[in-house]
Design an enzyme around this catalytic site. Structure first.
Site, short mmCIF file in Angstrom:
data_model
loop_
_atom_site.label_atom_id
_atom_site.label_comp_id
_atom_site.label_asym_id
_atom_site.label_seq_id
_atom_site.Cartn_x
_atom_site.Cartn_y
_atom_site.Cartn_z
N GLY A 63 1.10 -5.27 1.27
CA GLY A 63 0.12 -5.29 0.19
C GLY A 63 0.66 -5.94 -1.08
O GLY A 63 -0.11 -6.45 -1.90
N ASN B 36 3.97 -8.01 6.62
CA ASN B 36 4.83 -7.50 7.71
C ASN B 36 4.21 -6.33 8.47
O ASN B 36 4.92 -5.54 9.11
CB ASN B 36 6.18 -7.08 7.12
CG ASN B 36 6.05 -5.95 6.12
OD1 ASN B 36 5.06 -5.88 5.41
ND2 ASN B 36 7.02 -5.06 6.09
N GLU B 37 2.88 -6.20 8.40
CA GLU B 37 2.21 -5.03 8.97
C GLU B 37 2.61 -4.76 10.42
O GLU B 37 2.79 -3.61 10.82
CB GLU B 37 0.68 -5.18 8.88
CG GLU B 37 0.09 -4.87 7.51
CD GLU B 37 0.27 -5.97 6.50
OE1 GLU B 37 0.91 -6.99 6.82
OE2 GLU B 37 -0.23 -5.82 5.38
N LEU C 50 0.84 -1.20 0.00
CA LEU C 50 0.00 0.00 0.00
C LEU C 50 0.87 1.24 0.00
O LEU C 50 1.96 1.25 0.58
CB LEU C 50 -0.92 0.01 1.22
CG LEU C 50 -1.82 -1.20 1.41
CD1 LEU C 50 -2.92 -0.88 2.40
CD2 LEU C 50 -2.42 -1.66 0.10
C1 LIG Z 1 -8.23 -3.85 14.73
C2 LIG Z 1 -8.12 -2.66 13.85
C3 LIG Z 1 -8.11 -3.04 12.40
C4 LIG Z 1 -7.94 -1.81 11.57
C5 LIG Z 1 -7.51 -2.15 10.18
C6 LIG Z 1 -6.67 -1.06 9.56
C7 LIG Z 1 -5.20 -1.39 9.58
C8 LIG Z 1 -4.45 -0.77 8.47
C9 LIG Z 1 -3.71 -1.80 7.70
C10 LIG Z 1 -3.00 -1.22 6.59
C11 LIG Z 1 -2.30 -2.26 5.79
C12 LIG Z 1 -1.20 -1.95 5.17
C13 LIG Z 1 -0.50 -2.89 4.30
C14 LIG Z 1 0.65 -2.24 3.54
O1 LIG Z 1 0.92 -2.62 2.45
S1 LIG Z 1 1.50 -0.97 4.29
C15 LIG Z 1 2.94 -0.71 3.29
C16 LIG Z 1 3.97 -1.64 3.75
N1 LIG Z 1 5.10 -1.59 2.88
C17 LIG Z 1 6.34 -1.69 3.35
O2 LIG Z 1 6.59 -1.81 4.52
C18 LIG Z 1 7.42 -1.59 2.31
C19 LIG Z 1 8.27 -0.40 2.54
N2 LIG Z 1 9.29 -0.30 1.52
C20 LIG Z 1 10.38 -1.06 1.49
O3 LIG Z 1 10.62 -1.93 2.31
C21 LIG Z 1 11.37 -0.75 0.42
O4 LIG Z 1 11.05 0.49 -0.12
C22 LIG Z 1 11.42 -1.78 -0.74
C23 LIG Z 1 10.04 -2.04 -1.33
C24 LIG Z 1 12.04 -3.11 -0.23
C25 LIG Z 1 12.34 -1.22 -1.86
O5 LIG Z 1 13.58 -0.87 -1.31
P1 LIG Z 1 14.56 0.11 -2.12
O6 LIG Z 1 15.79 0.25 -1.29
O7 LIG Z 1 14.70 -0.32 -3.50
O8 LIG Z 1 13.76 1.50 -2.19
P2 LIG Z 1 13.60 2.60 -1.05
O9 LIG Z 1 13.29 1.97 0.26
O10 LIG Z 1 14.78 3.51 -1.09
O11 LIG Z 1 12.29 3.37 -1.52
C26 LIG Z 1 12.31 4.24 -2.64
C27 LIG Z 1 11.29 5.34 -2.40
O12 LIG Z 1 9.99 4.76 -2.31
C28 LIG Z 1 9.37 5.13 -1.07
N3 LIG Z 1 8.53 4.03 -0.61
C29 LIG Z 1 8.89 2.78 -0.31
N4 LIG Z 1 7.85 2.04 0.04
C30 LIG Z 1 6.77 2.84 -0.04
C31 LIG Z 1 5.37 2.66 0.20
N5 LIG Z 1 4.87 1.47 0.60
N6 LIG Z 1 4.56 3.70 0.01
C32 LIG Z 1 5.03 4.90 -0.38
N7 LIG Z 1 6.36 5.14 -0.64
C33 LIG Z 1 7.20 4.11 -0.46
C34 LIG Z 1 10.56 5.38 -0.13
O13 LIG Z 1 10.17 6.18 0.94
C35 LIG Z 1 11.52 6.05 -1.07
O14 LIG Z 1 11.08 7.40 -1.22
P3 LIG Z 1 12.11 8.61 -1.44
O15 LIG Z 1 12.76 8.33 -2.77
O16 LIG Z 1 11.26 9.83 -1.42
O17 LIG Z 1 13.09 8.56 -0.30
#
Ligand SMILES: CCCCCCCCCC/C=C/CC(=O)SCCNC(=O)CCNC(=O)[C@H](O)C(C)(C)COP(=O)(O)OP(=O)(O)OC[C@H]1O[C@@H](n2cnc3c(N)ncnc32)[C@H](O)[C@@H]1OP(=O)(O)O
Length: 243
Positions: free
Chosen positions: A94, A118-119, A49
Site C-alpha cells: 500500500g 509485494n502482496e 495497509l
Molecule cells: C481474487 C480475490 C481478490 C480479493 C481482494 C482482497 C485482497 C486483499 C489485498 C490486501 C492488500 C494489501 C496491501 C498491503 O499494503 S498489506 C501490508 C503489506 N506491508 C508489508 O508487507 C510491510 C511489512 N512491514 C515491513 O516490511 C517492515 O515493517 C518495514 C516497513 C520495512 C519497516 O521495517 P523496520 O525493521 O523498520 O520495522 P519493523 O518491521 O520492526 O516494524 C515495526 C513495527 O511495526 C509493525 N508493522 C510493520 N508493518 C506493519 C503493517 N503493514 N501493519 C501493521 N503493523 C506493521 C511491526 O509488526 C512492528 O510491530 P512491533 O513493534 O509490535 O513488533
C-alpha cells in the site's frame, strides 16, 4: 504533507480518514496548487495497509476499512493538485500504491528503500485497481512479472522499470521535489488538470463501477480462516525479526 503514524506509517483507518480530510482542506484552499508527500520518519515511507485492521476484526470493520482505502485512492488519484511523492524510505504494498497515485515519484538512493506491490509474498492478491494503477505506470508485462513475484525493487531497478521517475541522493530529495514541483506548476492548472482527468478516468470508472463488489470481495477474502492464518503468521514473523 508529512506522513506521521508511528512506527511505520501504516495506513490505518484513522490515518486514511485524516489523509482524506487533509487533502480536501488543501484542495479547497485556493492558495495551494501542489503537494509534496513524504514521511516524517526517514527510512520508512509507508509500510502499506495496516495489517492490524485486517486481522481478527469483524466483517463490518473490514468493509469500513476497505471503503476508506477506496476513498483515499479516489481522492488522491483524482486530486486537482500536483502531487509529488518524495519517497524517503521503504515503500512496500500500500505504500507503493500511494506513491503510484501521485503525479511524480522521486526515490532517495538507499538500497534499503525498496518499493513494490509485494502482496503475493503475503499470500494475498493485489486488487484489480492496485494492478490497474501499476499497469498505468510501468506497463502490462513489467506489472505481470512484478505482481506475480511480489517484487520489491531497490532504487536503481525501480528507476529502470519506471516505478519511480527519479532517484536522487538522500540529501537532495526535498530540493529535487521542490524543483520538480516548480516545473509542474509552470503549466496552466486547467489544462494540466483536464489532462490528468482524461488520462485517469477509465481507471477511476473501473473502480467506481465495481466499488461495492470490491468491498464484498475483500470482506469475504480477508475473513477466510486461511487468510487470517497467513496474516497472523506474517505479523508474527515481523515481530520475531527483532529478537
Ligand atoms: C481474487 C480475490 C481478490 C480479493 C481482494 C482482497 C485482497 C486483499 C489485498 C490486501 C492488500 C494489501 C496491501 C498491503 O499494503 S498489506 C501490508 C503489506 N506491508 C508489508 O508487507 C510491510 C511489512 N512491514 C515491513 O516490511 C517492515 O515493517 C518495514 C516497513 C520495512 C519497516 O521495517 P523496520 O525493521 O523498520 O520495522 P519493523 O518491521 O520492526 O516494524 C515495526 C513495527 O511495526 C509493525 N508493522 C510493520 N508493518 C506493519 C503493517 N503493514 N501493519 C501493521 N503493523 C506493521 C511491526 O509488526 C512492528 O510491530 P512491533 O513493534 O509490535 O513488533
Amino acid at each position: 504533507m508529512k506522513l506521521k503514524n508511528p512506527p511505520v506509517n501504516s495506513l490505518s483507518l484513522e490515518m486514511l480518514t485524516e489523509l482524506v480530510i487533509n487533502l480536501e482542506k488543501l484542495e479547497n484552499d485556493k492558495a495551494v496548487r501542489g503537494l509534496v508527500l513524504t514521511s516524517e520518519y526517514p527510512g520508512i515511507f509507508s509500510a502499506g495497509l495496516d495489517l492490524m485492521e485486517m486481522c481478527g476484526r469483524n466483517p463490518a470493520h473490514y468493509a469500513e476499512y476497505w471503503k476508506a482505502l477506496q476513498e483515499f485512492w479516489l481522492k488522491l488519484y483524482q486530486s486537482s493538485l500536483v502531487v509529488v511523492a518524495a519517497i524517503n524510505g521503504a515503500s512496500p504494498a500500500g505504500g507503493c500504491l500511494m506513491s503510484l497515485i501521485c503525479d511524480y515519484r522521486i526515490l532517495a538512493d538507499n538500497p534499503k528503500y525498496t518499493i513494490g506491490l509485494n502482496e503475493t509474498l503475503l499470500g494475498i492478491v493485489a486488487p484489480f485497481w492496485f494492478k490497474d494503477t501499476m499497469v498505468n505506470t510501468i506497463g502490462h508485462r513489467a506489472s505481470e512479472r512484478a505482481l506475480q513475484l511480489g517484487l520489491l525493487f531497490p532504487p536503481a531497478e525501480a528507476l529502470q522499470v519506471g516505478l519511480v521517475d527519479q532517484v536522487v541522493p538522500e540529501d537532495k530529495l526535498q530540493s529535487t521535489a521542490l524543483s520538480v514541483m516548480a516545473q509542474w506548476l509552470a503549466i496552466p492548472d486547467h489544462a494540466r488538470q483536464l489532462t490528468k482527468t482524461m488520462m485517469r478516468k477509465p481507471t477511476v470508472d473501473h473502480l467506481v463501477k465495481q466499488r461495492d463488489a470490491d468491498i464484498q470481495n475483500f470482506v469475504s477474502f480477508v475473513s477466510r480462516d486461511s487468510i487470517q492464518k497467513s496474516l497472523q503468521m506474517y505479523l508474527q514473523k515481523l515481530r520475531q525479526k527483532k529478537s
